[in-house]
Write an enzyme that holds these catalytic residues in place. Structure first.
Site, PDB file in Angstrom:
ATOM      1  N   SER A 146       0.834  -1.205   0.000  1.00  0.00           N
ATOM      2  CA  SER A 146       0.000   0.000   0.000  1.00  0.00           C
ATOM      3  C   SER A 146       0.867   1.252   0.000  1.00  0.00           C
ATOM      4  CB  SER A 146      -0.894   0.010   1.243  1.00  0.00           C
ATOM      5  OG  SER A 146      -1.551   1.263   1.396  1.00  0.00           O
ATOM      6  N   TYR A 159      -1.620  -0.489  10.069  1.00  0.00           N
ATOM      7  CA  TYR A 159      -1.731  -0.864   8.663  1.00  0.00           C
ATOM      8  C   TYR A 159      -0.485  -0.447   7.890  1.00  0.00           C
ATOM      9  CZ  TYR A 159      -3.609  -1.036   3.895  1.00  0.00           C
ATOM     10  OH  TYR A 159      -3.808  -1.306   2.558  1.00  0.00           O
ATOM     11  N   LYS A 163       2.251  -2.875   6.018  1.00  0.00           N
ATOM     12  CA  LYS A 163       2.452  -2.813   4.577  1.00  0.00           C
ATOM     13  C   LYS A 163       3.877  -2.394   4.220  1.00  0.00           C
ATOM     14  CE  LYS A 163      -1.564  -4.135   3.005  1.00  0.00           C
ATOM     15  NZ  LYS A 163      -1.682  -5.460   2.358  1.00  0.00           N
TER      16      LYS A 163
END
Length: 262
Positions: A146, A159, A163
């Site tokens: 991401s 998150y 990532k």
């Protein structure tokens, strides 16, 4: 013809999180390029719908409903591919995700769960797939990372950290598995999947996010599927250990969660 280098005739692939969104679009794209596909996610009904699209493209589909937050379940997909198709050439580690949460509400356990769901599952499947790929003469792995593994914004600590780890895992795995197995990643931006239904249903919010994106639109799952096809096909045969940014040009998050100063 140059388009022949994007063909996957005779190849077999595994796509995780294949029931909808990026995973579904990727599975169909690989099938349209000539690959048979193992489809895995939690929801069997969704997988069967995508399997019908794979078969409509003239390829075989193997549906494997599973809870892919369990690394052992992810690893088992390698055997599912060799059992169904007799070979395994392509792995797309698409499953992942973590809800936003402020730092003081992000427990070590929450962070560890984010790492397991986004990184450990990818490693489990890649490790299990490597012997089958080597037996087939080589292969390609694509991890779905991401833009939030590169840019910083409030609320994305778990998150974004996971990532970012997946992005560097890609580089390290590529070094370990070269020259026969290529490992790359796609760093996605904001893509209109079911996870963004709230955004799609709010024209004002969607408009603000589009304006905060240099290309002035949000991504479609097919944007990512096209990148995966390049990286898994002979067209990308001289690429390994790289992170392909497919994010509309983002240099900062285009969704401000409005978290105040502490």
């Amino acid at each position: 013809m140059i388009l022949d280098r994007f063909r996957l005739t005779g190849r077999a692939a595994v796509v995780t999180g294949a029931g909808r969104g990026i995973g579904a679009a990727t599975a169909v794209a690989l099938a349209e390029a000539g690959a048979d596909v193992v489809l895995s996610a939690r929801t069997a009904d969704q997988l069967r719908e995508i399997a019908a699209q794979v078969e409509a493209a003239g390829r075989r589909a193997e549906v494997v409903p599973a809870d892919l937050s369990d690394p052992a379940a992810a690893a088992a997909l390698a055997d599912a591919a060799t059992g169904a198709f007799g070979r395994l050439d392509i792995v797309v580690n698409n499953v992942g995700g973590t809800l936003p949460r402020p730092l003081l509400e992000t427990s070590p356990r929450f962070l560890e769960e984010a790492f397991r769901f986004n990184v450990s599952t990818a490693h489990a499947l890649t490790r299990a797939a490597a012997p089958a790929m080597l037996a087939a003469g080589g292969g390609a792995v694509v991890n779905i990372s991401s833009a939030l593994g590169r840019v910083a914004g409030r609320g994305y600590l778990a998150y974004g950290t996971a990532k970012a780890a997946l992005a560097h895992y890609t580089r390290l795995a590529a070094a370990d598995l070269a020259p026969k197995i290529r490992v790359n990643a796609v760093a996605v931006g904001t893509v209109l999947t079911s996870a963004l239904e709230v955004v799609a249903a709010n024209p004002e919010l969607k408009g603000r996010m589009e304006q905060a994106t240099p290309l002035r639109r949000l991504g479609e799952p097919e944007d990512i599927a096209a990148a995966v096809l390049y990286l898994t096909s002979p067209a990308g045969a001289y690429v390994t250990g790289k992170l392909l940014e497919v994010d509309g040009g983002l240099q900062a998050p285009n969704l401000d969660l409005g978290l105040p100063d502490l």
